[in-house]
Design a protein around this motif. Sequence first.
Motif, PDB file in Angstrom:
ATOM      1  N   THR A   1      -1.250  17.986  -0.604  1.00  0.00           N
ATOM      2  CA  THR A   1      -1.486  17.024   0.465  1.00  0.00           C
ATOM      3  C   THR A   1      -1.949  15.671  -0.058  1.00  0.00           C
ATOM      4  N   VAL A   2      -1.510  14.627   0.631  1.00  0.00           N
ATOM      5  CA  VAL A   2      -1.970  13.268   0.362  1.00  0.00           C
ATOM      6  C   VAL A   2      -1.905  12.498   1.674  1.00  0.00           C
ATOM      7  N   ALA A   3      -2.901  11.665   1.907  1.00  0.00           N
ATOM      8  CA  ALA A   3      -2.950  10.829   3.102  1.00  0.00           C
ATOM      9  C   ALA A   3      -2.476   9.430   2.747  1.00  0.00           C
ATOM     10  N   LEU A   4      -1.595   8.903   3.579  1.00  0.00           N
ATOM     11  CA  LEU A   4      -1.053   7.566   3.389  1.00  0.00           C
ATOM     12  C   LEU A   4      -1.893   6.551   4.161  1.00  0.00           C
ATOM     13  N   PRO A   5      -1.759   5.255   3.864  1.00  0.00           N
ATOM     14  CA  PRO A   5      -2.547   4.254   4.592  1.00  0.00           C
ATOM     15  C   PRO A   5      -2.394   4.430   6.098  1.00  0.00           C
ATOM     16  N   PHE A   6      -3.546   4.373   6.806  1.00  0.00           N
ATOM     17  CA  PHE A   6      -3.479   4.670   8.238  1.00  0.00           C
ATOM     18  C   PHE A   6      -4.725   4.144   8.926  1.00  0.00           C
ATOM     19  N   HIS A   7      -4.538   3.142   9.767  1.00  0.00           N
ATOM     20  CA  HIS A   7      -5.623   2.552  10.547  1.00  0.00           C
ATOM     21  C   HIS A   7      -4.988   1.576  11.537  1.00  0.00           C
ATOM     22  N   PRO A   8      -5.666   1.249  12.633  1.00  0.00           N
ATOM     23  CA  PRO A   8      -5.054   0.390  13.655  1.00  0.00           C
ATOM     24  C   PRO A   8      -4.679  -1.000  13.169  1.00  0.00           C
ATOM     25  N   ASP A   9      -5.287  -1.489  12.088  1.00  0.00           N
ATOM     26  CA  ASP A   9      -4.947  -2.813  11.558  1.00  0.00           C
ATOM     27  C   ASP A   9      -3.632  -2.806  10.784  1.00  0.00           C
ATOM     28  N   LEU A  10      -3.081  -1.627  10.524  1.00  0.00           N
ATOM     29  CA  LEU A  10      -1.848  -1.504   9.755  1.00  0.00           C
ATOM     30  C   LEU A  10      -0.671  -2.036  10.577  1.00  0.00           C
ATOM     31  N   GLY A  11       0.235  -2.753   9.906  1.00  0.00           N
ATOM     32  CA  GLY A  11       1.433  -3.247  10.573  1.00  0.00           C
ATOM     33  C   GLY A  11       2.621  -2.334  10.331  1.00  0.00           C
ATOM     34  N   LEU A  12       3.610  -2.414  11.208  1.00  0.00           N
ATOM     35  CA  LEU A  12       4.820  -1.611  11.020  1.00  0.00           C
ATOM     36  C   LEU A  12       5.542  -2.020   9.742  1.00  0.00           C
ATOM     37  N   ASP A  13       5.404  -3.292   9.341  1.00  0.00           N
ATOM     38  CA  ASP A  13       5.994  -3.727   8.075  1.00  0.00           C
ATOM     39  C   ASP A  13       5.296  -3.069   6.897  1.00  0.00           C
ATOM     40  N   ASP A  14       3.979  -2.828   7.029  1.00  0.00           N
ATOM     41  CA  ASP A  14       3.254  -2.104   5.974  1.00  0.00           C
ATOM     42  C   ASP A  14       3.774  -0.685   5.841  1.00  0.00           C
ATOM     43  N   ILE A  15       4.000  -0.039   6.977  1.00  0.00           N
ATOM     44  CA  ILE A  15       4.520   1.329   6.950  1.00  0.00           C
ATOM     45  C   ILE A  15       5.902   1.360   6.320  1.00  0.00           C
ATOM     46  N   GLN A  16       6.721   0.378   6.644  1.00  0.00           N
ATOM     47  CA  GLN A  16       8.051   0.288   6.040  1.00  0.00           C
ATOM     48  C   GLN A  16       7.929   0.204   4.518  1.00  0.00           C
ATOM     49  N   ARG A  17       7.015  -0.610   4.043  1.00  0.00           N
ATOM     50  CA  ARG A  17       6.831  -0.768   2.603  1.00  0.00           C
ATOM     51  C   ARG A  17       6.363   0.529   1.957  1.00  0.00           C
ATOM     52  N   VAL A  18       5.403   1.209   2.588  1.00  0.00           N
ATOM     53  CA  VAL A  18       4.907   2.481   2.041  1.00  0.00           C
ATOM     54  C   VAL A  18       6.039   3.492   1.949  1.00  0.00           C
ATOM     55  N   CYS A  19       6.808   3.622   3.020  1.00  0.00           N
ATOM     56  CA  CYS A  19       7.872   4.631   3.050  1.00  0.00           C
ATOM     57  C   CYS A  19       8.984   4.304   2.052  1.00  0.00           C
ATOM     58  N   GLU A  20       9.276   3.022   1.870  1.00  0.00           N
ATOM     59  CA  GLU A  20      10.268   2.648   0.863  1.00  0.00           C
ATOM     60  C   GLU A  20       9.780   3.009  -0.534  1.00  0.00           C
ATOM     61  N   ALA A  21       8.494   2.825  -0.778  1.00  0.00           N
ATOM     62  CA  ALA A  21       7.934   3.177  -2.084  1.00  0.00           C
ATOM     63  C   ALA A  21       7.999   4.683  -2.315  1.00  0.00           C
ATOM     64  N   VAL A  22       7.710   5.457  -1.286  1.00  0.00           N
ATOM     65  CA  VAL A  22       7.815   6.915  -1.401  1.00  0.00           C
ATOM     66  C   VAL A  22       9.254   7.324  -1.682  1.00  0.00           C
ATOM     67  N   ARG A  23      10.190   6.732  -0.950  1.00  0.00           N
ATOM     68  CA  ARG A  23      11.602   7.083  -1.145  1.00  0.00           C
ATOM     69  C   ARG A  23      12.073   6.721  -2.550  1.00  0.00           C
ATOM     70  N   ARG A  24      11.643   5.553  -3.047  1.00  0.00           N
ATOM     71  CA  ARG A  24      12.037   5.165  -4.410  1.00  0.00           C
ATOM     72  C   ARG A  24      11.545   6.171  -5.439  1.00  0.00           C
ATOM     73  N   PHE A  25      10.331   6.670  -5.236  1.00  0.00           N
ATOM     74  CA  PHE A  25       9.776   7.638  -6.182  1.00  0.00           C
ATOM     75  C   PHE A  25      10.646   8.884  -6.260  1.00  0.00           C
ATOM     76  N   TYR A  26      11.084   9.381  -5.115  1.00  0.00           N
ATOM     77  CA  TYR A  26      11.800  10.641  -5.097  1.00  0.00           C
ATOM     78  C   TYR A  26      13.307  10.497  -5.348  1.00  0.00           C
ATOM     79  N   THR A  27      13.827   9.291  -5.240  1.00  0.00           N
ATOM     80  CA  THR A  27      15.256   9.106  -5.505  1.00  0.00           C
ATOM     81  C   THR A  27      15.523   8.584  -6.903  1.00  0.00           C
ATOM     82  N   GLY A  28      14.452   8.437  -7.703  1.00  0.00           N
ATOM     83  CA  GLY A  28      14.635   8.014  -9.083  1.00  0.00           C
ATOM     84  C   GLY A  28      14.695   6.523  -9.272  1.00  0.00           C
ATOM     85  N   ALA A  29      14.429   5.746  -8.199  1.00  0.00           N
ATOM     86  CA  ALA A  29      14.490   4.296  -8.306  1.00  0.00           C
ATOM     87  C   ALA A  29      13.152   3.680  -8.675  1.00  0.00           C
ATOM     88  N   ALA A  30      12.105   4.544  -8.838  1.00  0.00           N
ATOM     89  CA  ALA A  30      10.783   4.020  -9.192  1.00  0.00           C
ATOM     90  C   ALA A  30      10.783   3.554 -10.638  1.00  0.00           C
TER      91      ALA A  30
END
Length: 401
Positions: free
Chosen positions: A371-400
């Motif tokens: 388990t790991v918790a990702l950034p999460f709080h009401p001040d977070l923007g949807l663009d921040d979430i997009q960036r986090v998820c893209e970083a996660v996807r890059r890690f698992y697809t070998g693009a990191a």
Amino acid sequence: MISPTRSTAESTEPESDPPVPFFTQAETFDNCWPDIKQHLNEMFDRGKYSHGRQVAELEKALSEYTGARHVVAVNSGTDALVLLLRACGVGPGDEVVVPAFSFVASASSVALARATPAFADIDPETYAMDPASAEAAVTPRTRAVMPVHLFWQLADMGALGALAERHGLKVVEDSAEAIGMRRDGRHAGLLGDGGVLSFFPTKTLGALGDAGAVLTDDPEIAEQVAILRHHGRMGRTVDHIAGISNLSGASGTNSKMDDIQASVLLGKLPRLDDAIARRAELAAAYTELLTGVPGILRLPTVAVREVPADPVFYVYVIEAERRDALVEHLTREGIGTETYYPTPLHLQPCFAELGYRRGDFPHAEAACERTVALPFHPDLGLDDIQRVCEAVRRFYTGAAS
């Protein structure tokens, strides 16, 4: 006149993507500041900074929000658990069943009440205590069961309540993370003998430091907690626990809430439902963007039970392959994370004398590895979430990198 200040110094560093912190409440605090300032100024005018009128007002407001007949404000969520356990009669020679996957305070509070934690495994989908494992942990010494409402949903209180009734046990809810969560309209902490809230800054309703509260519908439990939090005082000068025989004459402690923290909470409480709604929106965005990403083993799901329950996302927790390497990758990308929890409670060194071994609670142990918790709080923007998820996807697809 008091007001928050921030540095306006300009950086000479080259421009780059700003970090995405695991938690911040800067924007939230700015929005709440006028109301907070009003409560603080009232406190300063009265000149009482601990256990004063702001604390009493907060207790009343929390009672109205949760529906609890009694709310007793204290100085931390941990103290709330300790005092609630003691008020429920838990003491030396007793055992309390606790899930092996939780923050250490769930079990250390039992030890601080001079009892012994007895661990149980968790449901791998909800991360809450598994009722069958909890029942297997019951012995003739068991005095209470402590369900923990983790992350975004309640434990199975129907099954755990039935277990407690069969064995004549108290139900003490570690509902520290669960403000706003309800089961069939009843708020977390009011589904057994009592529960607690934590107002640690990262919580859904967070102060600027440590603070907590006990919730209960039982007037005797509320009275005992109120006495214990203030050196065992009944009134202003009588420093002993009068008429509480089940506490074996134990003295109270100093666990009063500061009015500064109460003022902050009073300023933020009217916006709590909006914050909860924003958290639900952010969680839905994470789930949409992370669904189907290779390497993600589990995304948050809400258990479907016979009685409707309201989830509230305190944190957004995923299970991931190569969790530690993912965390290192996200850290390099300027993205904060939190690991809940690196070591299960039954394998913590402080509980080694209880004799538990690796393999005793496999679901809890697996959760600690994945388990790991990702950034999460009401001040977070949807663009921040997009960036986090893209970083996660890059890690698992070998693009990191």
